[in-house]
Design an enzyme around this catalytic site. Sequence first.
Site, PDB file in Angstrom:
ATOM      1  N   GLY A  30       0.816  -1.208   0.000  1.00 12.85           N
ATOM      2  CA  GLY A  30       0.000   0.000   0.000  1.00 12.85           C
ATOM      3  C   GLY A  30       0.848   1.256   0.000  1.00 12.85           C
ATOM      4  O   GLY A  30       1.929   1.302   0.608  1.00 12.85           O
ATOM      5  N   GLY A  80      -0.819   4.555   0.284  1.00 13.78           N
ATOM      6  CA  GLY A  80      -1.632   5.687   0.706  1.00 13.78           C
ATOM      7  C   GLY A  80      -0.921   6.480   1.781  1.00 13.78           C
ATOM      8  O   GLY A  80       0.310   6.418   1.925  1.00 13.78           O
ATOM      9  N   GLU A 103      -5.910   2.467   8.096  1.00 17.06           N
ATOM     10  CA  GLU A 103      -7.264   1.931   8.185  1.00 17.06           C
ATOM     11  C   GLU A 103      -7.279   0.410   8.229  1.00 17.06           C
ATOM     12  O   GLU A 103      -8.271  -0.189   8.658  1.00 17.06           O
ATOM     13  CB  GLU A 103      -8.103   2.432   7.003  1.00 17.06           C
ATOM     14  CG  GLU A 103      -9.586   2.140   7.131  1.00 17.06           C
ATOM     15  CD  GLU A 103     -10.425   2.664   5.986  1.00 17.06           C
ATOM     16  OE1 GLU A 103     -11.641   2.376   5.962  1.00 17.06           O
ATOM     17  OE2 GLU A 103      -9.871   3.355   5.106  1.00 17.06           O
ATOM     18  N   GLY A 121       0.916   3.943   4.188  1.00 12.92           N
ATOM     19  CA  GLY A 121       1.995   3.237   3.512  1.00 12.92           C
ATOM     20  C   GLY A 121       3.037   4.167   2.927  1.00 12.92           C
ATOM     21  O   GLY A 121       4.243   3.919   3.032  1.00 12.92           O
ATOM     22  N   ARG A 124     -20.610  11.435  13.225  1.00 13.96           N
ATOM     23  CA  ARG A 124     -21.171  10.871  11.993  1.00 13.96           C
ATOM     24  C   ARG A 124     -22.235   9.814  12.245  1.00 13.96           C
ATOM     25  O   ARG A 124     -23.227   9.748  11.527  1.00 13.96           O
ATOM     26  CB  ARG A 124     -20.029  10.275  11.154  1.00 13.96           C
ATOM     27  CG  ARG A 124     -19.106  11.332  10.604  1.00 13.96           C
ATOM     28  CD  ARG A 124     -17.918  10.734   9.875  1.00 13.96           C
ATOM     29  NE  ARG A 124     -17.117  11.797   9.277  1.00 13.96           N
ATOM     30  CZ  ARG A 124     -16.000  11.589   8.605  1.00 13.96           C
ATOM     31  NH1 ARG A 124     -15.546  10.350   8.438  1.00 13.96           N
ATOM     32  NH2 ARG A 124     -15.324  12.594   8.077  1.00 13.96           N
TER      33      ARG A 124
END
Length: 657
Positions: free
Chosen positions: A62, A64, A447, A67, A352
């Site tokens: 990863g 993102g 995540e 990563g 949320r």
Amino acid sequence: MGELNMSDGFSKSGDGFYKSGEPIADAKAPSGPIEDRWTTRKFEAKLVNPANKRKKKIIIIGTGLAGGSAGATLGEAGYHVQQFCFQDSPRRAHSIAAQGGINAAKNYRNDGDSVHRLFYDTVKGGDFRSRESNVHRLAEISTQIIDQCVAQGVPFAREYGGLLDNRSFGGTQVSRTFYARGQTGQQLLLGAYQALMRQVDAGNVELYPRHEMLDLIMEDGRARGVVVRNLINGEIKHYTADAVVLASGGYGNVYFLSTNAMGSNVTASWRAHRHGALFANPCYTQIHPTCIPVSGDHQSKLTLMSESLRNDGRVWVPKKTGDERRPVDIPEDERDYYLERVYPSFGNLVPRDIASRAAKNVCDEGRGVGPGGLGVYLDFADAIERLGRTTVEAKYGNLFEMYERITGENPYETPMRIYPAVHYTMGGLWVDYDLQSSIPGLFVIGEANFSDHGANRLGASALMQGLADGYFVLPNTIGDYIARTNLAPVADTAVTEAEERVRSRVDRLLTIDGDRSVDSFHRELGHIMWEYCGMERTEEGLRKAMELIPALRREFWERVKVTGKGEELNQQLEKAGRVADFLELGELMVIDALHRSESCGGHFRAESQDEDGEAKRDDVNFSYVAAWEWAGEDEQPVLHKEALEFEHVKPTQRSYK
């Protein structure tokens, strides 16, 4: 809070679907004053000699925010990093889609913020289902992240005097969210990307785009490498290392329709889970309240409108059911600004999970707007009148433009229509304080792990956690594992077995030659998950899902049609492997949701609510992390409980009124 009952919390509602295992604990979590624990852990960690770092190899899956920042930092430290992503460039990681901002306890607004308040807000926002030690560390590191990113040149918004600007987000009463218009994720990812590419140029990081991890190489119970498939030519190869890091994101696409990028998947985590990595709290999924509503069966994904819009936009529906007048034709006294009415302290900035359920409730009453009545208004008329269109455009212009391109409606002139949608997953692979999974040598960041957000993530905290893990936590903890572990080269048998597992699975998918498309199975699974394990869950619905998903999984392996060959670019094959894993994950999510008969955060059980319809926790029976062990094909998963202890933030019934 009463003493936690660590026996089977619900023999009535979860019987026959899982087995109970031994309790677990986080052996790496330090003791002592909470504000000193991270400093203590860093000091106690063994170090790797700079000359030896060049001899140590780390694999990262990863690119993102988690990563990318980890690869850049570990490469800068001198390790030999091999990094993989299935996108054609690290810049296309899903982190780029984050819009609203990143939290940090800088207290630039002098409005009462502090590290302790961010810690408190995060534990409370997660409905008291996260670890105190991890959350406090995150709050501490938040201030360093901003300095790091500013030094990289990330163009955060600034006030007239030149200081960094802040805005509010849900679940807080202070302004601590740093932002770059509505494209904060993109700007932060470009900062991490440029730091990563500097290490690629220096030769410290080998980058492999368009490669997907399909299995984990295990030897002597440790993670020693990965097997990947080149998505361009179908070549299957192995890579070995001293440690493996998963930064592969969340699993929201199990619902088919979500705000996630189309390629986001659970395969890397699920392959590790099948090798013994515990999967924690899989039923904790976040439904974001501010998404463009579904418009038809043709859609394959949903579009997020940033939570930051709730700073200036007011949420409302008509007071009368079935009111189909244009919003401009509905007078003020016939509008229900329901968040401001029910939650006067936080108003439109409630967390949320609460905003999502409130939207569902008014739509269920028949007061929803738009096609099918599945929408509520997000209205900027007051903000435009108060601040002027130019100011609103400076804050949110790109978001308004995106909304108009998708819907054909101008939000400067008519209110946006929004509705909740799957956005983020708080569950993930179980990790200890060092971010190491239950498999030695396998670290999980961002995540992909479960560690910081409990049952509900506060807005603007995903970017904070990803960069905290990658820039600051992992580089300190992975060295301790490497320094304490003297590893020999990986045996050929371990590599051969892993490659054979991958080839066998690919061949199996290609030879079924059924009559149903991969997407049809994915869409059907998503419908089951949304209907029975979505915003509101019931025992009856979850039991229904436990009938439907195993049957759908069996049908998949009998009827799926995967065209093409394995030795070529084959996107149907890519999707088929991912959907096969989603089918197994979906079943575990339902089991987890069925076993947790309380309501907490994003997990709302209809049987567990107070007289006002708010989530009702059961701290005596469920104040624990549910960590699930894979027991084998068609075997019941094993539940291990990690008790949660609260010394500094005492669990109370959450109230945002």
